[in-house]
Design a protein around this motif. Structure first.
Motif, mmCIF file in Angstrom:
data_model
loop_
_atom_site.group_PDB
_atom_site.id
_atom_site.type_symbol
_atom_site.label_atom_id
_atom_site.label_comp_id
_atom_site.label_asym_id
_atom_site.label_seq_id
_atom_site.Cartn_x
_atom_site.Cartn_y
_atom_site.Cartn_z
ATOM 1 N N GLU A 1 0.823 -1.220 0.000
ATOM 2 C CA GLU A 1 0.000 0.000 0.000
ATOM 3 C C GLU A 1 0.850 1.260 0.000
ATOM 4 O O GLU A 1 0.454 2.277 -0.565
ATOM 5 N N GLU B 1 1.906 1.753 -3.580
ATOM 6 C CA GLU B 1 0.822 2.268 -4.417
ATOM 7 C C GLU B 1 0.638 3.763 -4.178
ATOM 8 O O GLU B 1 0.466 4.535 -5.111
ATOM 9 N N ARG C 1 3.326 5.671 -5.863
ATOM 10 C CA ARG C 1 3.060 5.763 -7.306
ATOM 11 C C ARG C 1 2.006 6.808 -7.589
ATOM 12 O O ARG C 1 2.122 7.603 -8.509
ATOM 13 N N GLU C 2 0.949 6.813 -6.756
ATOM 14 C CA GLU C 2 -0.132 7.770 -6.976
ATOM 15 C C GLU C 2 0.333 9.202 -6.758
ATOM 16 O O GLU C 2 -0.200 10.128 -7.350
ATOM 17 N N THR D 1 -8.285 -2.946 -7.201
ATOM 18 C CA THR D 1 -6.932 -2.456 -6.952
ATOM 19 C C THR D 1 -6.770 -1.846 -5.565
ATOM 20 O O THR D 1 -5.685 -1.462 -5.189
ATOM 21 N N GLN E 1 -5.988 -1.747 -1.981
ATOM 22 C CA GLN E 1 -5.279 -2.666 -1.096
ATOM 23 C C GLN E 1 -6.049 -2.891 0.188
ATOM 24 O O GLN E 1 -6.305 -4.001 0.590
ATOM 25 N N ASP F 1 1.271 -7.989 -8.999
ATOM 26 C CA ASP F 1 0.831 -6.777 -8.322
ATOM 27 C C ASP F 1 0.014 -5.952 -9.312
ATOM 28 O O ASP F 1 0.545 -5.098 -10.008
ATOM 29 N N ALA G 1 -2.368 -3.852 -8.739
ATOM 30 C CA ALA G 1 -2.586 -2.462 -8.326
ATOM 31 C C ALA G 1 -1.478 -1.577 -8.885
ATOM 32 O O ALA G 1 -1.737 -0.554 -9.521
ATOM 33 N N GLY G 2 -0.232 -2.023 -8.690
ATOM 34 C CA GLY G 2 0.904 -1.252 -9.199
ATOM 35 C C GLY G 2 0.851 -1.108 -10.706
ATOM 36 O O GLY G 2 1.076 -0.027 -11.255
ATOM 37 N N VAL H 1 -1.784 1.473 -11.689
ATOM 38 C CA VAL H 1 -1.355 2.855 -11.459
ATOM 39 C C VAL H 1 -0.369 3.255 -12.539
ATOM 40 O O VAL H 1 -0.482 4.322 -13.159
ATOM 41 N N ASN H 2 0.597 2.366 -12.809
ATOM 42 C CA ASN H 2 1.598 2.695 -13.829
ATOM 43 C C ASN H 2 0.964 2.887 -15.200
ATOM 44 O O ASN H 2 1.362 3.777 -15.943
#
Lengths: 75, 702, 55
Positions: free
Chosen positions: A22, A25, A28-29, B224, B226, B258, B260-261, B264-265
């Motif tokens: 988390e 993430e 990244r956000e 996505t 978490q 992953d 979620a990653g 986002v990417n």
């Protein structure tokens, strides 16, 4: 190398984000993803970094998730 | 089934939701659009502010605008972001989903800001994009090609400077359009997760009665997210959808991917391409003003000096600037009471008006200037962007006690009032960190304690004999004591009751801005109105009731005022608790004040006003301070000795005496457990420390 | 104004104030807000009126 290991004023390119999913993430956000250039501005422990035009404060643990490669300084 | 309102031709003006990252100028834009036509409330069940305002279209029709809390992503990390997500997805029954969305982005930081926009475009609602801070972007050497962005996204883009009001006309015009295009949102979900998205989306439509358009966005989010933050008031998923969701999550966990990653990417990739076309770098800008200020303000040594300087300035100005207006208010209140006394013959009603109403409300209203200065300072620190720097500086220290720098902002706001402080904890992601911050926030001396401290300092250091420095020093000592207590208890709780992960802070520092004086003034106006209204309603009522409790039952004729008070209801209650507070050096009269303080701390001052003015027999309203200095124990010793004054202040630093705070904590933590615990631990500490201090002081001969 | 009238009026005011406080406590129990104090300005928002479904 870790973001915390580079000197104040130096820049690094993010190679990978490692650690809690988390946190990665959220990083990244906030715009700290692979390939992004991060400039370490100041701070000890808690770092102040410049990402694009944003200043982001990262605590020691959060900065530990960021692996960077050192970029040669502009000078 | 009836078609959802936003698809049928709207008979009413559409509702807009204002969405954006924190620090992108969202509140400024909201204030500029709606001015004073705002209603601030709460989302039921959470202490997240709900702001609704009205703006007018070009034809003068009212348009409702909901200001949603700032968020970086729809994948919510904090209760604040969860509310934004839930309103946009139509998960809250108390707030219907908005018809249209006003996305505000910071032009100097387009790429990061577009991330949230990208998620919002998934929602399939008409969106207007507001490019704020165009002036700052130009200064930073960025040229944002508005027309190109408009064409690429297929939605109206309005360049704007919310601070100066530039671009507002165009924005209003666009908002009044009855036809807003849906964005051309060319973005494909990465192929491997596409089947999961479609299965979940169809289940959401079928079992959770979601609109097909939002279902896709919600499915993406669910897959996505978490650790989805759930807040009260948000409707839960149906069992079937939950089952499908868990199935996919388990499958991916087994595969070790992953998603979620990746997601986002892949969003950032799409945004990166867009930004490369839209943003042109014109020349290289040198270090900005913010950089130059930050070099000093976030410096390991200078930073601390600046922070110390700011805090000192705050407390010194509370003392010096406020003195004039305070004296003025105090004198006029006394004149008013004397005027009434001259006009009316002695009797119960006169006593009620002068001793109860004017005495009680007057002693509170006197403190308005100081409270305003405090709120003004905190407003300025927030609007200039310094608050985030203070959090940055404090992060290392905070991490020693197991919290992160973000907890410093609620704690600093608690100097004004614990309630906004506790409300500010909603930006803290970690649940345990948030709870610890809530538990210790009321230890920071709030503005309601200020009247008590000031009165005690005035009684302690009478007249102009004492230099200002001694008064300020003593006051700072009380603030320091509360702050130390807050940190100490945070350290203790993080190691015992609420053990948690090491603190983690990822926080954006906004660029420095000249403070929006209009915003700060608006806020101060609002605060003074709240304060005066409270003084005029609740405190007035409490003062009147207290007067009654002090005046009845009547003593036989010829009794002295002291005898009258002693056998009144209030006196009886005071006598009842006297055994408990006697070891602290307090008598039953102070006991009356302590009991009434549990309604609100500042009531202590008005209670003493009622209690001790009851003893003055002449027709002049003696200032409270003189009355206190004249107070004696039955054996003739002075009641308010310096030792008792300081002990009383120490008691007020720690004791939990605020119903409003207890109510907010109860709602924040969803139950009575934590507020009760908080009340007990704080008041217990207050008693123990006061006991030690008073007994040690007595033993040393003070 | 005679002392008796003053006493009567004063007691009426006390009753009014006490009723006001009790009423406030009840209202707050039924509509738990943020206390409507320091940071909760203006009137608390009532839950929005349900939009009538259009045919």
């Amino acid at each position: 190398m870790q973001l915390a290991a580079i000197a104040n004023g130096a820049s690094g390119r993010v190679c990978a984000l490692e650690g809690l999913a988390e946190v990665c993430e959220r990083l990244r956000e906030m715009g700290i993803g692979e390939g992004v250039v991060v400039k370490r501005m100041s701070g000890q422990g808690t770092l102040l970094c410049l990402v694009g035009h944003t200043r982001i404060a990262l605590s020691e643990q959060a900065a530990g998730h960021i692996v960077v490669e050192l970029l040669p300084s502009a000078h | 089934m009836a078609p959802p309102p936003h698809l049928s031709a709207p008979a009413r003006a559409p509702t807009y939701a204002l969405v954006g990252n924190p620090n992108c100028g969202k509140s400024t834009l909201f204030n500029a659009l709606t001015g004073l036509k705002q209603k601030v409330g709460n989302y039921p069940g959470v202490t997240v502010e709900k702001k609704i305002g009205t703006t007018y279209s070009q034809h003068g029709q009212p348009i409702t605008v909901i200001d949603l809390p700032g968020a970086y992503s729809l994948a919510a990390r904090s209760p604040d972001e969860a509310v934004t997500r839930d309103v946009l997805l139509g998960r809250r029954s108390d707030t219907p989903p908005p018809d249209r969305i006003l996305c505000i982005v910071d032009a100097t930081n387009l790429e990061r800001n577009l991330y949230l926009v990208h998620q919002i475009l998934d929602l399939g609602r008409p969106v207007i994009l507001v490019l704020n801070m165009m002036d700052l972007a130009a200064q930073a050497g960025l040229n944002v090609r508005v027309a190109r962005l408009e064409k690429e996204l297929g939605l109206p883009v309005i360049p704007c400077e919310a601070v100066t009001g530039k671009g507002l006309m165009e924005l209003r015009l666009t908002m009044s359009r009855s036809d807003l295009p849906l964005a051309r949102h060319a973005w494909n979900v990465p192929t491997p997760i596409a089947p999961a998205v479609s299965e979940l989306a169809s289940s959401l439509v079928e079992h959770d009665h979601k609109l097909p358009l939002t279902a896709r966005a919600e499915a993406l989010l669910l897959l996505t997210d978490q650790d989805s933050v759930r807040v009260a008031g948000s409707s839960p998923l149906s069992p079937r959808t939950t089952e499908i969701l868990q199935g996919w999550q388990q499958r991916w966990a087994a595969e070790g991917t992953d998603w979620a990653g990746t997601l986002v990417n892949s969003r950032y990739d799409a945004i990166g391409e867009l930004a490369a076309e839209v943003v042109q770098r014109v020349g290289v800008a040198g270090p900005s003003t913010s950089d130059r200020i930050d070099a000093v303000v976030t410096h390991p040594v200078w930073g601390w000096l600046v922070l110390g300087g700011v805090m000192t300035l705050l407390f010194v100005s509370i003392f010096t600037l406020a003195q004039g207006p305070m004296d003025w208010i105090g004198d006029h209140m006394a004149m008013l009471a004397d005027g009434v006394k001259a006009q009316m013959p002695p009797g119960d009603l006169r006593g009620l008006i002068t001793d109860g109403a004017i005495g009680g409300v007057g002693s509170i209203v006197t403190f308005l200037p100081q409270i305003l200065i405090l709120f003004c300072f905190i407003g300025l620190l927030e609007s200039t962007g310094y608050m985030a720097r203070a959090a940055f500086i404090m992060d290392r220290l905070m991490s020693r006690v197991g919290l992160n720098g973000k907890s410093f902002i609620p704690l600093l706001s608690s100097y004004a009032c614990a309630i906004p402080g506790i409300m500010a904890t909603r930006t803290i992601e970690d649940h345990k960190d948030r709870l610890v911050t809530i538990l210790v926030a009321p230890l920071m001396s709030c503005s309601a304690r200020l009247p008590v401290y000031l009165l005690m300092i005035a009684a302690l250091l009478p007249g102009d004999l004492m230099p200002l420095g001694a008064k300020v020093g003593l006051m700072l000592l009380m603030y320091a004591l509360g702050t130390l207590g807050a940190f100490g208890f945070a350290w203790f709780f993080k190691r015992t009751l609420l053990k948690g992960a090491p603190p983690m802070m990822i926080m954006e520092l906004p660029p420095y801005r000249l403070p929006g004086l209009r915003d700060v003034a608006l806020q101060m106006l609002e605060r003074s109105w709240i304060f005066l209204r409270r003084a005029g309603t609740v405190i007035l009522a409490i003062s009147i009731v207290l007067w009654f409790l002090a005046a009845y039952p009547k003593a036989p004729d010829g009794a002295t005022p002291t005898q009258q008070l002693a056998q009144s209801f209030a006196g009886q209650a005071g006598h009842l608790i006297e055994p408990v507070i006697r070891p602290l050096g307090f008598d039953w009269q102070i006991g009356i004040g302590l009991i009434s303080s549990f309604a609100a701390r500042e009531v202590f001052v008005s209670t003493l006003g009622v209690v001790f003015n009851a003893e003055t027999t002449n027709d002049n309203t003696a200032p409270l301070r003189t009355a206190l200095l004249a107070a004696r124990w039955p054996d003739g010793r002075r009641l308010f000795t310096p030792l008792v004054c300081v002990t009383l202040m120490i008691f007020y630093v720690f004791a939990m005496q605020c119903m409003s705070t207890i109510a907010v904590v109860k709602r924040e933590t969803n139950g009575w457990k934590w507020p009760l615990f908080q009340t007990l631990y704080m008041t217990g500490t207050a008693w123990i420390l006061s006991f030690i201090f008073y007994q040690a002081g007595t033993a040393l001969g003070f | 104004m005679s002392p008796q009238v003053q006493t009567l009026l004063a007691l009426a005011l006390v009753a009014l104030a006490a009723t006001g406080l009790v009423w406030r406590a009840i209202v707050r129990r039924n509509h738990p807000g943020c206390g409507h104090d320091c940071s909760c300005p203006a009137s608390a928002l009532r839950p929005p009126v349900k939009q009538p479904r259009r045919p």
